[in-house]
Design a protein around this motif. Structure first.
Motif, PDB file in Angstrom:
ATOM      1  N   LEU A  31       4.865   5.439  -0.343  1.00 43.36           N
ATOM      2  CA  LEU A  31       3.923   4.909   0.644  1.00 43.36           C
ATOM      3  C   LEU A  31       2.532   4.721   0.045  1.00 43.36           C
ATOM      4  N   ALA A  32       2.124   5.630  -0.820  1.00 45.67           N
ATOM      5  CA  ALA A  32       0.808   5.501  -1.464  1.00 45.67           C
ATOM      6  C   ALA A  32       0.763   4.261  -2.344  1.00 45.67           C
ATOM      7  N   GLY A  33       1.832   4.020  -3.084  1.00 44.89           N
ATOM      8  CA  GLY A  33       1.891   2.811  -3.906  1.00 44.89           C
ATOM      9  C   GLY A  33       1.911   1.557  -3.059  1.00 44.89           C
ATOM     10  N   ALA A  34       2.661   1.601  -1.970  1.00 46.65           N
ATOM     11  CA  ALA A  34       2.729   0.447  -1.073  1.00 46.65           C
ATOM     12  C   ALA A  34       1.364   0.145  -0.460  1.00 46.65           C
ATOM     13  N   LYS A  35       0.651   1.186  -0.082  1.00 41.48           N
ATOM     14  CA  LYS A  35      -0.663   0.980   0.521  1.00 41.48           C
ATOM     15  C   LYS A  35      -1.603   0.288  -0.454  1.00 41.48           C
ATOM     16  N   ARG A  36      -1.594   0.708  -1.709  1.00 39.99           N
ATOM     17  CA  ARG A  36      -2.476   0.073  -2.696  1.00 39.99           C
ATOM     18  C   ARG A  36      -2.173  -1.411  -2.818  1.00 39.99           C
ATOM     19  N   ILE A  37      -0.901  -1.744  -2.887  1.00 47.38           N
ATOM     20  CA  ILE A  37      -0.508  -3.147  -3.062  1.00 47.38           C
ATOM     21  C   ILE A  37      -0.812  -3.971  -1.816  1.00 47.38           C
ATOM     22  N   PHE A  38      -0.441  -3.460  -0.652  1.00 45.10           N
ATOM     23  CA  PHE A  38      -0.678  -4.202   0.584  1.00 45.10           C
ATOM     24  C   PHE A  38      -2.169  -4.438   0.814  1.00 45.10           C
ATOM     25  N   VAL A  48       8.298  -6.247  -3.679  1.00 43.51           N
ATOM     26  CA  VAL A  48       8.909  -4.927  -3.836  1.00 43.51           C
ATOM     27  C   VAL A  48       8.740  -4.441  -5.275  1.00 43.51           C
ATOM     28  N   ASN A  49       8.824  -5.341  -6.236  1.00 47.58           N
ATOM     29  CA  ASN A  49       8.631  -4.959  -7.637  1.00 47.58           C
ATOM     30  C   ASN A  49       7.217  -4.417  -7.867  1.00 47.58           C
ATOM     31  N   ASP A  50       6.217  -5.093  -7.274  1.00 47.40           N
ATOM     32  CA  ASP A  50       4.839  -4.627  -7.394  1.00 47.40           C
ATOM     33  C   ASP A  50       4.698  -3.217  -6.820  1.00 47.40           C
ATOM     34  N   ILE A  51       5.298  -3.005  -5.663  1.00 47.26           N
ATOM     35  CA  ILE A  51       5.212  -1.701  -4.996  1.00 47.26           C
ATOM     36  C   ILE A  51       5.889  -0.625  -5.834  1.00 47.26           C
ATOM     37  N   CYS A  52       7.045  -0.957  -6.389  1.00 46.33           N
ATOM     38  CA  CYS A  52       7.763   0.011  -7.232  1.00 46.33           C
ATOM     39  C   CYS A  52       6.927   0.401  -8.450  1.00 46.33           C
ATOM     40  N   ARG A  53       6.284  -0.586  -9.062  1.00 45.55           N
ATOM     41  CA  ARG A  53       5.446  -0.276 -10.225  1.00 45.55           C
ATOM     42  C   ARG A  53       4.260   0.595  -9.824  1.00 45.55           C
ATOM     43  N   ALA A  54       3.627   0.259  -8.703  1.00 44.01           N
ATOM     44  CA  ALA A  54       2.474   1.034  -8.257  1.00 44.01           C
ATOM     45  C   ALA A  54       2.860   2.464  -7.884  1.00 44.01           C
ATOM     46  N   ALA A  55       4.075   2.617  -7.349  1.00 41.24           N
ATOM     47  CA  ALA A  55       4.528   3.938  -6.914  1.00 41.24           C
ATOM     48  C   ALA A  55       5.207   4.722  -8.036  1.00 41.24           C
ATOM     49  N   GLY A  56       5.570   4.021  -9.113  1.00 35.52           N
ATOM     50  CA  GLY A  56       6.252   4.685 -10.215  1.00 35.52           C
ATOM     51  C   GLY A  56       7.677   5.077  -9.891  1.00 35.52           C
ATOM     52  N   VAL A  57       8.376   4.224  -9.120  1.00 33.96           N
ATOM     53  CA  VAL A  57       9.773   4.493  -8.768  1.00 33.96           C
ATOM     54  C   VAL A  57      10.607   3.244  -9.023  1.00 33.96           C
ATOM     55  N   SER A  58      11.899   3.423  -9.043  1.00 31.72           N
ATOM     56  CA  SER A  58      12.817   2.297  -9.203  1.00 31.72           C
ATOM     57  C   SER A  58      13.108   1.665  -7.844  1.00 31.72           C
ATOM     58  N   LYS A  59      13.670   0.451  -7.884  1.00 30.04           N
ATOM     59  CA  LYS A  59      14.042  -0.213  -6.635  1.00 30.04           C
ATOM     60  C   LYS A  59      15.078   0.602  -5.880  1.00 30.04           C
ATOM     61  N   SER A  60      16.040   1.141  -6.612  1.00 30.21           N
ATOM     62  CA  SER A  60      17.103   1.910  -5.959  1.00 30.21           C
ATOM     63  C   SER A  60      16.528   3.122  -5.231  1.00 30.21           C
ATOM     64  N   THR A  61      15.509   3.741  -5.826  1.00 37.46           N
ATOM     65  CA  THR A  61      14.874   4.882  -5.165  1.00 37.46           C
ATOM     66  C   THR A  61      14.129   4.434  -3.918  1.00 37.46           C
ATOM     67  N   LEU A  62      13.401   3.327  -4.020  1.00 33.52           N
ATOM     68  CA  LEU A  62      12.662   2.834  -2.862  1.00 33.52           C
ATOM     69  C   LEU A  62      13.601   2.561  -1.690  1.00 33.52           C
TER      70      LEU A  62
END
Length: 229
Positions: A31-38, A48-62
């Motif tokens: 959520l913290a990564g998503a907030k930065r991107i949004f 979703v790729n941007d959010i995953c990078r910002a959050a430091g997680v994989s797509k499967s984890t998200l």
């Protein structure tokens, strides 16, 4: 009915996710990564790729925790709103005179609504509401409508206790909220004001709102009788 159905669906999604994604820290990280991107790019430009990078997680984890970008955005808005309003709603439960409570509540709500993060979120919602009206409706129901509902309950209590005389309580609640943000919120929303109003400016506007509101709805004190302000 549409809003209630949407809330039920959101609850069902949350219940289903909880079994698979049960780590609160990981959920918060996403959520913290998503907030930065949004907040930086808006809803449409965020991927979703941007959010995953910002959050430091994989797509499967998200996707273990969230259904996708829309689900992430809604959850982010809901949790930020709940966090901000957690202490604000408590103002209305105090036993202080209504004018004092209204001043504190109006200042608190105006400060939230005119803050940088909330203004950015409002602009994002407005931008996507034409093609996603159900999202805009849920945002309104949880934010503006929630503040109005909480204030309506407070005013009903004041009327029952003989402190105020209001014929249309929901209308009066809406009037007070609008008065409390006069010259503050719309200039912020449309970019005419780049900086959030100071606490002193907010207090000046809300004090005027309380004066007008009490002039319209306060029960006149009869000679020889005591009346709470």
């Amino acid at each position: 009915m549409m809003i209630k159905d949407g809330l039920k669906a959101a609850e069902a999604r949350c219940t289903a996710r909880h079994a698979a994604g049960s780590d609160p820290a990981k959920r918060g990280q996403i959520l913290a990564g998503a907030k930065r991107i949004f907040m930086e790019r808006g809803f449409d430009a965020a991927s979703v790729n941007d959010i995953c990078r910002a959050a430091g997680v994989s797509k499967s984890t998200l996707y273990i925790y969230f259904d996708g970008k829309e689900d992430l955005f809604e959850t982010m808005i809901e949790e930020e709103r709940d966090r901000r309003f957690e202490t604000v709603t408590g103002i209305l439960t105090t036993d202080a005179p209504p004018a004092e409570v209204l001043l504190r509540y109006g200042c608190a709500v105006a400060s939230i609504v005119c803050s940088d993060d909330v203004v950015r979120a409002q602009r994002i919602i407005i931008g996507i509401s034409e093609r996603m009206p159900e999202l805009g409706a849920r945002f309104f129901e949880g934010g503006s409508q929630r503040a109005k509902t909480d204030l309506t309950v407070f005013l009903q209590r004041q009327v029952c206790e003989g402190r105020l005389e209001v014929s249309d309580i929901p209308l009066a609640a809406a009037q007070f909220l609008e008065l409390s943000m006069t010259s503050l919120w719309r200039p912020r929303l449309f970019g005419q004001r780049r900086v959030a109003p100071s606490p002193k400016e907010i207090e000046t506007v809300v004090t005027s709102a309380v004066t007008m509101f009490m002039a319209a709805y306060k029960i006149a004190t009869k000679p020889g009788a005591s009346q709470a302000a």
